[in-house]
Design a protein around this motif. Sequence first.
Motif, short mmCIF file in Angstrom:
data_model
loop_
_atom_site.label_atom_id
_atom_site.label_comp_id
_atom_site.label_asym_id
_atom_site.label_seq_id
_atom_site.Cartn_x
_atom_site.Cartn_y
_atom_site.Cartn_z
N SER A 56 -53.07 -97.82 -77.01
CA SER A 56 -53.26 -96.60 -76.43
C SER A 56 -54.92 -96.29 -76.40
CB SER A 56 -52.50 -95.63 -77.11
OG SER A 56 -53.03 -95.72 -78.45
N SER A 57 -55.35 -95.37 -75.78
CA SER A 57 -56.74 -94.93 -75.72
C SER A 57 -56.80 -93.49 -76.65
CB SER A 57 -57.38 -94.82 -74.43
OG SER A 57 -56.92 -93.56 -73.75
N THR A 58 -57.93 -93.11 -76.78
CA THR A 58 -57.92 -91.75 -77.68
C THR A 58 -57.08 -90.78 -76.78
OG1 THR A 58 -60.32 -92.34 -78.08
CG2 THR A 58 -59.75 -90.00 -78.67
N MET A 59 -57.16 -90.71 -75.45
CA MET A 59 -56.51 -89.61 -74.75
C MET A 59 -55.40 -90.16 -73.83
SD MET A 59 -58.27 -86.96 -75.68
CE MET A 59 -58.06 -85.80 -74.25
N SER A 60 -54.84 -91.41 -74.02
CA SER A 60 -53.58 -92.04 -73.41
C SER A 60 -52.35 -92.16 -74.09
CB SER A 60 -54.15 -93.25 -72.61
OG SER A 60 -53.60 -94.20 -73.67
N PRO A 61 -51.17 -91.96 -73.25
CA PRO A 61 -49.94 -92.24 -73.94
C PRO A 61 -49.87 -94.06 -74.40
CG PRO A 61 -49.51 -91.24 -71.90
CD PRO A 61 -51.04 -91.91 -72.01
N ALA A 62 -49.18 -94.16 -75.40
CA ALA A 62 -48.83 -95.73 -75.88
C ALA A 62 -48.32 -96.30 -74.68
CB ALA A 62 -48.11 -95.45 -77.22
N ALA A 81 -51.23 -104.62 -70.44
CA ALA A 81 -51.14 -103.22 -71.06
C ALA A 81 -52.43 -102.63 -71.24
CB ALA A 81 -50.56 -103.60 -72.64
N ALA A 82 -53.37 -103.64 -71.19
CA ALA A 82 -55.00 -103.07 -71.42
C ALA A 82 -55.26 -102.58 -69.99
CB ALA A 82 -55.89 -104.24 -71.92
N SER A 83 -54.76 -103.27 -68.94
CA SER A 83 -55.27 -102.54 -67.72
C SER A 83 -54.72 -101.14 -67.45
CB SER A 83 -54.55 -103.50 -66.52
OG SER A 83 -55.63 -104.73 -66.38
N VAL A 84 -53.22 -101.11 -67.95
CA VAL A 84 -52.34 -99.78 -67.79
C VAL A 84 -53.24 -98.71 -68.49
CG1 VAL A 84 -50.52 -98.26 -68.31
CG2 VAL A 84 -50.35 -100.60 -67.11
N VAL A 85 -53.40 -99.04 -69.78
CA VAL A 85 -54.46 -98.10 -70.58
C VAL A 85 -55.55 -97.46 -69.96
CG1 VAL A 85 -55.72 -97.75 -72.79
CG2 VAL A 85 -53.63 -98.72 -72.88
N LYS A 86 -56.53 -98.76 -69.27
CA LYS A 86 -57.74 -98.18 -68.69
C LYS A 86 -57.31 -97.11 -67.52
CE LYS A 86 -60.43 -101.74 -67.54
NZ LYS A 86 -61.75 -100.88 -67.85
N ASP A 87 -56.18 -97.45 -66.65
CA ASP A 87 -55.91 -96.93 -65.39
C ASP A 87 -55.40 -95.30 -65.87
OD1 ASP A 87 -56.49 -98.86 -63.88
OD2 ASP A 87 -54.22 -99.52 -63.80
N ILE A 88 -55.04 -95.09 -67.12
CA ILE A 88 -54.24 -93.77 -67.45
C ILE A 88 -55.18 -93.17 -68.25
CG2 ILE A 88 -51.96 -94.44 -66.87
CD1 ILE A 88 -51.77 -94.70 -69.94
N THR A 89 -56.34 -93.60 -68.45
CA THR A 89 -57.26 -92.87 -69.41
C THR A 89 -58.30 -92.09 -68.51
OG1 THR A 89 -57.09 -94.24 -71.24
CG2 THR A 89 -58.85 -92.89 -71.33
N PHE A 90 -58.21 -90.89 -68.60
CA PHE A 90 -59.39 -90.10 -67.65
C PHE A 90 -60.22 -89.29 -68.91
CE2 PHE A 90 -56.18 -91.08 -64.71
CZ PHE A 90 -57.09 -91.39 -63.60
N THR A 91 -61.41 -89.74 -69.48
CA THR A 91 -62.21 -88.84 -70.22
C THR A 91 -63.55 -88.97 -69.83
OG1 THR A 91 -62.43 -90.85 -71.53
CG2 THR A 91 -60.80 -89.38 -72.21
N LYS A 92 -64.37 -88.00 -70.13
CA LYS A 92 -65.81 -88.21 -69.70
C LYS A 92 -66.59 -88.77 -70.72
CE LYS A 92 -65.62 -83.63 -67.13
NZ LYS A 92 -65.94 -82.22 -67.47
N LYS A 111 -52.20 -87.58 -63.00
CA LYS A 111 -50.70 -87.31 -62.65
C LYS A 111 -50.50 -88.75 -61.93
CE LYS A 111 -47.37 -84.18 -61.12
NZ LYS A 111 -47.28 -83.10 -60.19
N ALA A 112 -51.29 -89.11 -60.94
CA ALA A 112 -50.90 -90.10 -60.14
C ALA A 112 -51.01 -91.46 -61.03
CB ALA A 112 -51.85 -90.35 -58.76
N ALA A 113 -51.86 -91.51 -61.72
CA ALA A 113 -52.12 -92.67 -62.62
C ALA A 113 -50.80 -92.82 -63.55
CB ALA A 113 -53.41 -92.94 -63.59
N LEU A 114 -50.53 -91.79 -64.15
CA LEU A 114 -49.41 -91.76 -65.04
C LEU A 114 -48.14 -91.94 -64.38
CD1 LEU A 114 -50.34 -88.76 -67.14
CD2 LEU A 114 -50.06 -90.97 -68.05
N GLU A 115 -47.74 -91.58 -63.23
CA GLU A 115 -46.70 -91.72 -62.42
C GLU A 115 -46.66 -93.38 -62.01
OE1 GLU A 115 -46.67 -89.33 -58.98
OE2 GLU A 115 -46.12 -87.67 -60.18
N LYS A 116 -47.93 -93.81 -61.80
CA LYS A 116 -47.94 -95.48 -61.30
C LYS A 116 -47.43 -96.29 -62.54
CE LYS A 116 -51.93 -97.13 -60.65
NZ LYS A 116 -53.36 -97.16 -59.95
N ALA A 117 -47.95 -95.84 -63.88
CA ALA A 117 -47.63 -96.66 -64.92
C ALA A 117 -46.10 -96.39 -65.43
CB ALA A 117 -48.54 -96.22 -66.12
N ASP A 118 -45.42 -97.49 -65.74
CA ASP A 118 -44.00 -97.42 -66.13
C ASP A 118 -44.09 -97.44 -67.70
OD1 ASP A 118 -41.47 -97.52 -67.07
OD2 ASP A 118 -40.88 -99.22 -65.52
#
Length: 230
Positions: free
Chosen positions: A215-221, A26-37, A9-16
């Motif tokens: 985007s990543s498999t589990m992130s917004p675009a 953009a690649a940095s943001v995708v890395k920041d907002i992807t939380f997968t095991k 949630k914090a990462a998604l709020e940080k990313a505009d």
Amino acid sequence: MAKISKKRKAALEKADLTKEYSLTDAASVVKDITFTKFDASVDIDVRLGVDPRKADQMVRGIVTLPHGTGKNVRVLALVTPDKEEEAREAGADFVGLDDYIQKIEKGWTDVDVIITMPAVMAKVGRLGRILGPRNLMPNPKSGTVTQDVAKAVKEVKAGKIDFKVDKFGIIHTSVGKVSFSAEQLAANANEVLQTLNRLKPSSAKGTYIRSITLSSTMSPAVTVEKNSAI
């Protein structure tokens, strides 16, 4: 609805997500907002100003990603017995011909790329209805029907991918994994974009590259600023 973790949630709020970013950002943001095991794939989507229904606007190409795909690409080499040894030595995971054709006819498609040679395309062609929908059908344009089987296997293992525009005019392909650095992801994505520019059909009118997202498999675009990537 799945509960969003505090970190996510914090990462998604940080990313505009309304903003346009340079490729690296953009690649940095995708890395920041992807939380997968697992180590998720990072994909690029490029909307093109083409009409894929017209043969002269069908955009298809091959690109070798400078940092590879990050995937263990499973390669099947459908070859005659005299080519089997070189295919194995080049790194093919599965090698054969009639036995694998029979397996595929029974529904086996547990591979990522199929490489074959012109001499056996008559046999392989029968598999079109199975392989076509899965985007596995070998094609001379993508370098997967060739006499130099060993070279084709090595290139695919090293990060060579092929792509084609879908019926909506969008190119969708992987450019690496979340574990890659932002710079590596940007370099791979830029290679795709440079290749797309070279493939611009002369009959395409108006703006050619309409939009770019990562985007990543589990992130917004995340939207990429077009000028920063071309």
